[in-house]
Scaffold this motif. Sequence first.
Motif, PDB file in Angstrom:
ATOM      1  N   THR A   1     -14.843 -71.738   8.674  1.00  0.00           N
ATOM      2  CA  THR A   1     -14.816 -71.177  10.179  1.00  0.00           C
ATOM      3  C   THR A   1     -13.419 -71.486  10.706  1.00  0.00           C
ATOM      4  O   THR A   1     -13.048 -70.806  11.403  1.00  0.00           O
ATOM      5  CB  THR A   1     -16.020 -72.063  10.783  1.00  0.00           C
ATOM      6  N   THR A   2     -12.977 -72.590  10.285  1.00  0.00           N
ATOM      7  CA  THR A   2     -11.599 -72.866  10.930  1.00  0.00           C
ATOM      8  C   THR A   2     -10.477 -72.096  10.256  1.00  0.00           C
ATOM      9  O   THR A   2      -9.769 -71.391  11.072  1.00  0.00           O
ATOM     10  CB  THR A   2     -11.227 -74.419  10.589  1.00  0.00           C
TER      11      THR A   2
ATOM     12  N   LEU B   1      -6.184 -75.679   3.068  1.00  0.00           N
ATOM     13  CA  LEU B   1      -7.462 -75.421   2.945  1.00  0.00           C
ATOM     14  C   LEU B   1      -7.880 -75.637   1.495  1.00  0.00           C
ATOM     15  O   LEU B   1      -8.915 -76.070   1.020  1.00  0.00           O
ATOM     16  CB  LEU B   1      -7.722 -73.945   3.233  1.00  0.00           C
ATOM     17  N   LYS B   2      -6.837 -75.310   0.677  1.00  0.00           N
ATOM     18  CA  LYS B   2      -7.245 -75.598  -0.815  1.00  0.00           C
ATOM     19  C   LYS B   2      -7.053 -76.951  -1.165  1.00  0.00           C
ATOM     20  O   LYS B   2      -7.732 -77.631  -1.986  1.00  0.00           O
ATOM     21  CB  LYS B   2      -5.810 -74.866  -1.880  1.00  0.00           C
ATOM     22  N   GLU B   3      -6.212 -77.825  -0.521  1.00  0.00           N
ATOM     23  CA  GLU B   3      -6.313 -79.309  -0.713  1.00  0.00           C
ATOM     24  C   GLU B   3      -7.765 -79.864  -0.255  1.00  0.00           C
ATOM     25  O   GLU B   3      -8.109 -80.792  -1.050  1.00  0.00           O
ATOM     26  CB  GLU B   3      -5.013 -79.938   0.042  1.00  0.00           C
ATOM     27  N   LYS B   4      -7.938 -79.530   0.858  1.00  0.00           N
ATOM     28  CA  LYS B   4      -9.385 -79.969   1.615  1.00  0.00           C
ATOM     29  C   LYS B   4     -10.499 -79.722   0.459  1.00  0.00           C
ATOM     30  O   LYS B   4     -11.507 -80.287   0.307  1.00  0.00           O
ATOM     31  CB  LYS B   4      -9.522 -79.527   3.037  1.00  0.00           C
ATOM     32  N   PHE B   5     -10.558 -78.403   0.014  1.00  0.00           N
ATOM     33  CA  PHE B   5     -11.626 -77.957  -1.088  1.00  0.00           C
ATOM     34  C   PHE B   5     -11.544 -78.940  -2.099  1.00  0.00           C
ATOM     35  O   PHE B   5     -12.600 -79.178  -2.851  1.00  0.00           O
ATOM     36  CB  PHE B   5     -11.219 -76.635  -1.718  1.00  0.00           C
ATOM     37  N   GLN B   6     -10.469 -79.579  -2.656  1.00  0.00           N
ATOM     38  CA  GLN B   6     -10.349 -80.457  -3.882  1.00  0.00           C
ATOM     39  C   GLN B   6     -11.237 -81.580  -3.345  1.00  0.00           C
ATOM     40  O   GLN B   6     -11.750 -82.347  -4.355  1.00  0.00           O
ATOM     41  CB  GLN B   6      -9.065 -80.664  -4.095  1.00  0.00           C
TER      42      GLN B   6
ATOM     43  N   MET C   1      -6.548 -74.297  13.740  1.00  0.00           N
ATOM     44  CA  MET C   1      -6.222 -73.198  12.541  1.00  0.00           C
ATOM     45  C   MET C   1      -5.892 -74.351  11.507  1.00  0.00           C
ATOM     46  O   MET C   1      -5.315 -75.340  11.549  1.00  0.00           O
ATOM     47  CB  MET C   1      -5.217 -72.450  13.050  1.00  0.00           C
ATOM     48  N   ILE C   2      -6.299 -73.775  10.370  1.00  0.00           N
ATOM     49  CA  ILE C   2      -5.733 -74.223   9.131  1.00  0.00           C
ATOM     50  C   ILE C   2      -5.235 -73.338   8.206  1.00  0.00           C
ATOM     51  O   ILE C   2      -5.506 -72.211   7.957  1.00  0.00           O
ATOM     52  CB  ILE C   2      -7.127 -74.941   8.311  1.00  0.00           C
ATOM     53  N   HIS C   3      -4.040 -73.840   7.323  1.00  0.00           N
ATOM     54  CA  HIS C   3      -3.381 -72.661   6.717  1.00  0.00           C
ATOM     55  C   HIS C   3      -3.904 -72.881   5.262  1.00  0.00           C
ATOM     56  O   HIS C   3      -4.638 -73.913   4.758  1.00  0.00           O
ATOM     57  CB  HIS C   3      -1.897 -73.169   6.552  1.00  0.00           C
ATOM     58  N   LEU C   4      -3.579 -72.004   4.333  1.00  0.00           N
ATOM     59  CA  LEU C   4      -4.096 -71.692   3.071  1.00  0.00           C
ATOM     60  C   LEU C   4      -3.840 -72.866   2.113  1.00  0.00           C
ATOM     61  O   LEU C   4      -4.776 -73.479   1.419  1.00  0.00           O
ATOM     62  CB  LEU C   4      -3.559 -70.542   2.543  1.00  0.00           C
TER      63      LEU C   4
ATOM     64  N   LEU D   1     -18.499 -81.389  13.765  1.00  0.00           N
ATOM     65  CA  LEU D   1     -18.646 -82.243  12.590  1.00  0.00           C
ATOM     66  C   LEU D   1     -17.600 -83.431  12.992  1.00  0.00           C
ATOM     67  O   LEU D   1     -16.756 -83.237  13.654  1.00  0.00           O
ATOM     68  CB  LEU D   1     -18.228 -81.616  11.227  1.00  0.00           C
ATOM     69  N   GLU D   2     -18.095 -84.464  12.296  1.00  0.00           N
ATOM     70  CA  GLU D   2     -17.382 -85.718  12.629  1.00  0.00           C
ATOM     71  C   GLU D   2     -15.996 -85.831  12.324  1.00  0.00           C
ATOM     72  O   GLU D   2     -15.275 -86.493  13.078  1.00  0.00           O
ATOM     73  CB  GLU D   2     -18.002 -87.126  11.522  1.00  0.00           C
ATOM     74  N   ASN D   3     -15.558 -84.726  11.422  1.00  0.00           N
ATOM     75  CA  ASN D   3     -14.066 -84.820  11.086  1.00  0.00           C
ATOM     76  C   ASN D   3     -13.270 -83.774  12.015  1.00  0.00           C
ATOM     77  O   ASN D   3     -12.090 -83.580  11.821  1.00  0.00           O
ATOM     78  CB  ASN D   3     -13.776 -84.369   9.572  1.00  0.00           C
ATOM     79  N   GLY D   4     -13.893 -83.549  12.968  1.00  0.00           N
ATOM     80  CA  GLY D   4     -13.131 -82.407  13.840  1.00  0.00           C
ATOM     81  C   GLY D   4     -13.193 -80.981  13.758  1.00  0.00           C
ATOM     82  O   GLY D   4     -13.025 -80.079  14.682  1.00  0.00           O
ATOM     83  N   LEU D   5     -13.935 -80.801  12.373  1.00  0.00           N
ATOM     84  CA  LEU D   5     -14.449 -79.269  12.404  1.00  0.00           C
ATOM     85  C   LEU D   5     -15.563 -78.855  13.237  1.00  0.00           C
ATOM     86  O   LEU D   5     -16.296 -79.640  13.493  1.00  0.00           O
ATOM     87  CB  LEU D   5     -14.693 -78.897  10.696  1.00  0.00           C
ATOM     88  N   HIS D   6     -15.844 -77.640  13.031  1.00  0.00           N
ATOM     89  CA  HIS D   6     -17.084 -77.098  13.744  1.00  0.00           C
ATOM     90  C   HIS D   6     -17.574 -75.888  12.999  1.00  0.00           C
ATOM     91  O   HIS D   6     -17.244 -75.150  11.968  1.00  0.00           O
ATOM     92  CB  HIS D   6     -16.953 -76.701  15.094  1.00  0.00           C
TER      93      HIS D   6
END
Length: 193
Positions: free
Chosen positions: A31-32, A7-12, A1-4, A117-122
């Motif tokens: 998805t996460t 998520l915003k940081e990763k989008f940057q 799970m990822i918190h908002l 995905l390589e970074n652990g996401l799917h």
Amino acid sequence: MIHLNELKEKFQDLKYLSKHERMIQVCGLLTTYFQQDNIQPIIVGGLSVELYTRNNYTTYDIDLISDGRDKFDKLLTNELGFNKEGRNWYHQELEISIEIPDNYLEGNKEKVIEMKLENGLHIYVIGVEDLIIHRLESAIVSHPDNPEWTDDYEWAERMFKIHQNDPEIMDIDYLLDAAGKAHVDHIIKKWIS
């Protein structure tokens, strides 16, 4: 799970990636994030063709089949900087367009593939069998007498040839059965022989 906030940081950080990798990471992050709501977006359309053809096909938008359109709208427009344009959300800086054409998958949910995905996401991607059938149906609608003249036919055939000997990706029996119901099995049989 990822918190908002995460998520915003990763989008940057996405702006430094290639267009293809940006689109895949956006799907992985969404998805996460939406796991907490039991929402499972499934990639369909051009991006799924791009994935199954190992990036030989190029698309410029993300098509997702998913429930929770209102939650997507709230997240994308209120939190992640997307602008809504008709049925699409567009992020100017990332040059990413997302559309949710439906909440119902035209195909078998059991054939949907989960890709890590390589970074652990799917991400979840429509089964290649259903994607091939959709492309062939489109080719026949576009050129009933000569479907092989269409790009959709060409990409369907490429996906078939790439994956025909990989039972982890393609179930030939299912493909033939589903293709028969869609009246495109004569094309698949021609490819097999």
